[in-house]
Design an enzyme around this catalytic site. Sequence first.
Site, mmCIF file in Angstrom:
data_model
loop_
_atom_site.group_PDB
_atom_site.id
_atom_site.type_symbol
_atom_site.label_atom_id
_atom_site.label_comp_id
_atom_site.label_asym_id
_atom_site.label_seq_id
_atom_site.Cartn_x
_atom_site.Cartn_y
_atom_site.Cartn_z
ATOM 1 N N THR A 36 -0.063 -12.994 0.355
ATOM 2 C CA THR A 36 -0.557 -14.284 -0.113
ATOM 3 C C THR A 36 0.509 -14.976 -0.940
ATOM 4 O O THR A 36 1.110 -14.363 -1.827
ATOM 5 C CB THR A 36 -1.831 -14.092 -0.971
ATOM 6 O OG1 THR A 36 -2.797 -13.360 -0.204
ATOM 7 C CG2 THR A 36 -2.419 -15.429 -1.373
ATOM 8 N N TRP A 85 8.488 -5.932 5.989
ATOM 9 C CA TRP A 85 9.179 -6.056 4.693
ATOM 10 C C TRP A 85 10.157 -4.903 4.499
ATOM 11 O O TRP A 85 11.310 -5.121 4.094
ATOM 12 C CB TRP A 85 8.162 -6.048 3.549
ATOM 13 C CG TRP A 85 7.306 -7.253 3.446
ATOM 14 C CD1 TRP A 85 5.942 -7.316 3.561
ATOM 15 C CD2 TRP A 85 7.737 -8.593 3.187
ATOM 16 N NE1 TRP A 85 5.504 -8.602 3.409
ATOM 17 C CE2 TRP A 85 6.582 -9.412 3.165
ATOM 18 C CE3 TRP A 85 8.985 -9.183 2.985
ATOM 19 C CZ2 TRP A 85 6.636 -10.782 2.937
ATOM 20 C CZ3 TRP A 85 9.042 -10.561 2.755
ATOM 21 C CH2 TRP A 85 7.888 -11.334 2.737
ATOM 22 N N ALA A 127 -4.402 -0.889 -14.713
ATOM 23 C CA ALA A 127 -4.248 -2.341 -14.588
ATOM 24 C C ALA A 127 -5.257 -2.792 -13.544
ATOM 25 O O ALA A 127 -5.400 -2.146 -12.501
ATOM 26 C CB ALA A 127 -2.826 -2.701 -14.165
ATOM 27 N N LYS A 178 -2.073 14.209 -11.494
ATOM 28 C CA LYS A 178 -2.567 12.842 -11.324
ATOM 29 C C LYS A 178 -3.493 12.757 -10.115
ATOM 30 O O LYS A 178 -4.499 12.045 -10.148
ATOM 31 C CB LYS A 178 -1.394 11.879 -11.168
ATOM 32 C CG LYS A 178 -1.816 10.416 -10.942
ATOM 33 C CD LYS A 178 -2.589 9.844 -12.115
ATOM 34 C CE LYS A 178 -3.103 8.425 -11.861
ATOM 35 N NZ LYS A 178 -2.000 7.456 -11.744
ATOM 36 N N SER A 247 -9.193 1.741 -8.639
ATOM 37 C CA SER A 247 -8.880 0.929 -7.463
ATOM 38 C C SER A 247 -9.759 1.286 -6.268
ATOM 39 O O SER A 247 -10.146 0.410 -5.492
ATOM 40 C CB SER A 247 -7.405 1.086 -7.096
ATOM 41 O OG SER A 247 -7.086 2.434 -6.784
#
Length: 296
Positions: A36, A85, A127, A178, A247
């Site tokens: 985007t 990319w 975040a 983690k 998430s």
Amino acid sequence: MSEHPTIALIGPGAIGTTIAAVLYEVGRAPQLCGRTAHPALVLRHDEGEIVVPGPVLTEPAKIEHPVSLVFVAVKTTQNADSAGWLSALCDENTVVCALQNGVEQKAQLEPWVNGATILPSVVWFPAQREPDASVWLRASPRLTLPDVPQAKRVVEALHGTRCAVELSADFSSVAWRKLLQNAAAGLMVLANRRAGMFTREDISELTLAYLRECLSVARAEGAELDDAVAQEIVAGFKRAPADLGTSILADRQANRPMEWDIRNGVIQRYGQRHGIPVPISDVLVPLLAAGSEGPG
């Protein structure tokens, strides 16, 4: 190579925006690449906000040459979509720092990076994307990297920023710890609740049992983690703000594909490989997979 390498970031979501903002704040703005064309990225934190001017590029064809450091912050479910990319930004001289979940980052990205070196990482900060597309950073950002020569490029890029970087000689154990935390967060999807749910005694007991199952698999894979890790993770969830999400929960609530396999399925897969019973995984994983992929 210049003192601060040419840097690109793929995936300006919550984690990507954080890294882009800490780099921009010290004058090392990365090329921003995503789906985007945001005019700017906004990171909010306890001291205010950082606005990273765009544009966010949306066409890999606009990349003129490879760069020396690429941060990949897309979900693993979007790796194949990022192939254009990665092909444009990477060559054999590039270091790709994977800001992704799981313990399979190298294998996940290797088909797409055009011969670049893949550097796994562990991201230690919450975040979250806000409804206005800004990102709310709820703790000081910190990364752990393996203590290998290629890590120097990331250390130098983030030197002097508000993101701390740690090097670990036993990165595998850190990554598995983690992963255990991320695996336990999968329970939030099935309950459709945030971190406050872990204060329930029945949920904390279920989480402990699941983490002990995960711990057996992690140790079979060579991770050096003691029995206290399971209790420490549960205690961390209990201390977290009750409204703290994750998430994978955000993806479920938005009806997006979930990273169920690299966060939870991996425990079941590796458990089966080592002949370790994983009864909780055998229930949890199919439910997460169905929630992500259907049908129904």
